[in-house]
Design an enzyme around this catalytic site. Structure first.
Site, PDB file in Angstrom:
ATOM      1  N   SER A 181      47.145  65.348  47.362  1.00  0.00           N
ATOM      2  CA  SER A 181      48.399  65.757  46.735  1.00  0.00           C
ATOM      3  C   SER A 181      48.682  67.247  46.845  1.00  0.00           C
ATOM      4  O   SER A 181      49.839  67.646  46.798  1.00  0.00           O
ATOM      5  CB  SER A 181      48.413  65.326  45.275  1.00  0.00           C
ATOM      6  OG  SER A 181      47.172  65.541  44.669  1.00  0.00           O
ATOM      7  N   HIS A 209      50.996  59.540  46.903  1.00  0.00           N
ATOM      8  CA  HIS A 209      51.976  60.324  47.675  1.00  0.00           C
ATOM      9  C   HIS A 209      52.380  59.640  48.974  1.00  0.00           C
ATOM     10  O   HIS A 209      53.205  60.156  49.717  1.00  0.00           O
ATOM     11  CB  HIS A 209      51.426  61.715  47.984  1.00  0.00           C
ATOM     12  CG  HIS A 209      51.428  62.606  46.789  1.00  0.00           C
ATOM     13  ND1 HIS A 209      52.564  63.249  46.342  1.00  0.00           N
ATOM     14  CD2 HIS A 209      50.446  62.949  45.928  1.00  0.00           C
ATOM     15  CE1 HIS A 209      52.273  63.960  45.271  1.00  0.00           C
ATOM     16  NE2 HIS A 209      50.995  63.792  44.986  1.00  0.00           N
ATOM     17  N   LYS A 240      56.853  58.841  42.122  1.00  0.00           N
ATOM     18  CA  LYS A 240      57.102  59.782  43.227  1.00  0.00           C
ATOM     19  C   LYS A 240      58.198  59.210  44.134  1.00  0.00           C
ATOM     20  O   LYS A 240      59.337  59.154  43.700  1.00  0.00           O
ATOM     21  CB  LYS A 240      55.778  60.103  43.906  1.00  0.00           C
ATOM     22  CG  LYS A 240      54.943  60.971  42.952  1.00  0.00           C
ATOM     23  CD  LYS A 240      53.532  61.232  43.342  1.00  0.00           C
ATOM     24  CE  LYS A 240      52.889  62.082  42.230  1.00  0.00           C
ATOM     25  NZ  LYS A 240      51.437  61.964  42.187  1.00  0.00           N
TER      26      LYS A 240
HETATM   27  C1  LIG Z   1      50.650  62.098  40.957  1.00  0.00           C
HETATM   28  C2  LIG Z   1      49.375  61.394  41.188  1.00  0.00           C
HETATM   29  C3  LIG Z   1      48.856  60.534  40.227  1.00  0.00           C
HETATM   30  C4  LIG Z   1      49.487  60.390  38.876  1.00  0.00           C
HETATM   31  O1  LIG Z   1      50.616  59.589  38.919  1.00  0.00           O
HETATM   32  P1  LIG Z   1      51.659  59.679  37.698  1.00  0.00           P
HETATM   33  O2  LIG Z   1      52.453  58.442  37.835  1.00  0.00           O
HETATM   34  O3  LIG Z   1      52.438  60.924  37.907  1.00  0.00           O
HETATM   35  O4  LIG Z   1      50.849  59.718  36.452  1.00  0.00           O
HETATM   36  C5  LIG Z   1      47.710  59.848  40.517  1.00  0.00           C
HETATM   37  N1  LIG Z   1      47.066  60.011  41.693  1.00  0.00           N
HETATM   38  C6  LIG Z   1      47.530  60.849  42.631  1.00  0.00           C
HETATM   39  C7  LIG Z   1      46.785  60.994  43.914  1.00  0.00           C
HETATM   40  C8  LIG Z   1      48.683  61.579  42.410  1.00  0.00           C
HETATM   41  O5  LIG Z   1      49.125  62.424  43.318  1.00  0.00           O
END
Ligand SMILES: *Cc1c(COP(=O)(O)O)cnc(C)c1O
Length: 402
Positions: A181, A209, A240
């Site tokens: 990320s 992502h 996302k």
């Molecule tokens: C953003 C992210 C999360 C968390 O997801 P949310 O829905 O924002 O809580 C988990 N794992 C990875 C790799 C992320 O980039």
């Protein structure tokens, strides 16, 4: 004691002196990749809305219709009485989209990870985790009570050495981000699958992502590498590219049934709002019927990364093809990252500035996240601005340096 203790004041002062204190700001999302920040309109390159769906009126419509019918809150854990037809529909929709047997929703991606890992390994077991895995995976590993073996970032030799320890008895599990990320690079998933097969371990991959962005159908990096059938459990987020909120996991019916019974973060937390599930269902329809969004994002990404790479900026990779829509620009010290971030805002762009402890000391950076919502000319202008300001920051650093 009813006021904050002295030690907190002292620690905050330390953060402030080292340019690591975070302040809060308010942002208003606008269509077409714009946002308003403290009264200024900016092009938002600091969100994870890769496909421009977060402000899509069709998602808003779906949510409004569900709110009219179901209200806002779901009022209970999914196990008790919080699971509506919208939760069931979304789980079916995701399973179909992912080509998986079954799907389970979580309140967020973070909640998915801290719930799932402890449901799979416990004290006496072993988990093998990439050094740069997302904080939620790190926390899930810690919470599980298993022995955590951290391998150097994407270092398969190191992972193999750790897996080869005869003393590692009990259940064993490898866990990795698919697309990292912060650095925006991809995990060597094919090698990880091979090691998981060779050493007969469980394998969990977090596609947060990559969902919507990678793969012919947008299922993620595992799809693009044809590895989906070799991964026990894939985790992702609806927050996302999907443009909504929530987390999910897909796997076979048995592992999903187990998580339904044992993943504490969904057993003991209220179900997602039905309206969010309705919006997410619409998002998956859009992703399937409008592949041009993903194609446009990749066109932007190739063009942008190549330009920054050709200008000699440090993107943390040895070839432009190693990056997708997340583009890090490494700047060493937090002050330069903040300064360049501010200059870009003056030019009309919002980008992420990432500092320790989110990244190791000496690797503060800009984190630029592209989105198909932008206009091609904006991406081009941003590339020009970044190159100009980063070069100037580097010159200043050398002049001010020791
Ligand atoms: C953003 C992210 C999360 C968390 O997801 P949310 O829905 O924002 O809580 C988990 N794992 C990875 C790799 C992320 O980039």
């Amino acid at each position: 004691m009813n006021s904050s203790p002295q030690w907190i004041r002292e620690q905050i002062a330390v953060l402030q002196q080292s340019h690591l204190f975070r302040t809060r700001q308010q942002l208003t999302p606008k269509p077409d990749g714009w946002c308003e920040l403290e009264g200024r309109l900016l092009k938002n390159f600091a969100s994870n809305d890769y496909l421009g769906l977060a402000t899509d009126p069709r998602l808003a419509d779906a949510a409004q219709r569900a709110v009219a019918e179901f209200g806002v809150g779901s009022a209970a854990s999914p196990l008790v009485s919080g699971r509506t037809c919208w939760h069931a529909r979304l789980e079916d929709r995701i399973a179909r989209f992912e080509g998986a047997e079954a799907c389970l929703l979580f309140p967020s991606g973070y909640a998915a990870n801290v719930g799932i890992l402890p449901a799979l390994v416990q004290a006496g077991d072993h988990v093998y985790s990439d050094q740069w895995n997302h904080a939620s995976l790190i926390d899930g590993c810690r919470l599980s009570g298993a022995d955590v073996h951290v391998y150097r970032h994407s270092d398969m030799q190191h992972l193999a050495t750790l897996l080869d320890q005869a003393s590692h008895t009990g259940r064993r599990l490898i866990v990795t981000d698919s697309l990292f990320s912060v650095d925006g690079d991809a995990a060597p998933l094919e090698d990880i699958c091979r090691l998981s097969d060779d050493f007969d371990t469980m394998l969990v991959v977090d596609e947060a992502h990559a969902t919507g962005v990678y793969g012919a159908h947008g299922r993620g990096l595992a799809e693009s590498l044809h590895l989906e059938s070799r991964i026990m459990l894939r985790i992702a987020t609806l927050s996302k590219a999907i443009g909504a909120q929530g987390g999910f996991a897909v796997g076979d019916q048995t592992v999903i049934d187990w998580l339904w019974n044992r993943a504490r973060s969904q057993v003991f937390s209220t179900a997602l709002p039905p309206a969010v599930c309705a919006a997410a269902c619409t998002a998956f329809d859009i992703i399937e019927t409008e592949p041009f969004r993903k194609e446009r994002l990749w066109d932007f990404s190739r063009q942008f990364v190549e330009q920054l790479f050709a200008a000699g900026l440090n993107l943390g990779v040895s070839a432009p093809s190693a990056l997708g829509p997340i583009v890090p620009v490494l700047l060493d010290d937090p002050q330069s990252a903040l300064r360049v971030g501010r200059l870009l805002q003056e030019d009309g762009f919002l980008v992420g500035t990432i500092r320790p402890p989110s990244v190791p000391p000496g690797t503060s950076r800009l984190r630029i996240a592209l989105s198909c919502a932008h206009a091609e000319a904006d991406v081009q202008r941003l590339a020009d601005s970044v190159v100009e300001h980063v070069r100037r920051a580097e010159t200043t650093e050398r002049r001010d340096g020791p």
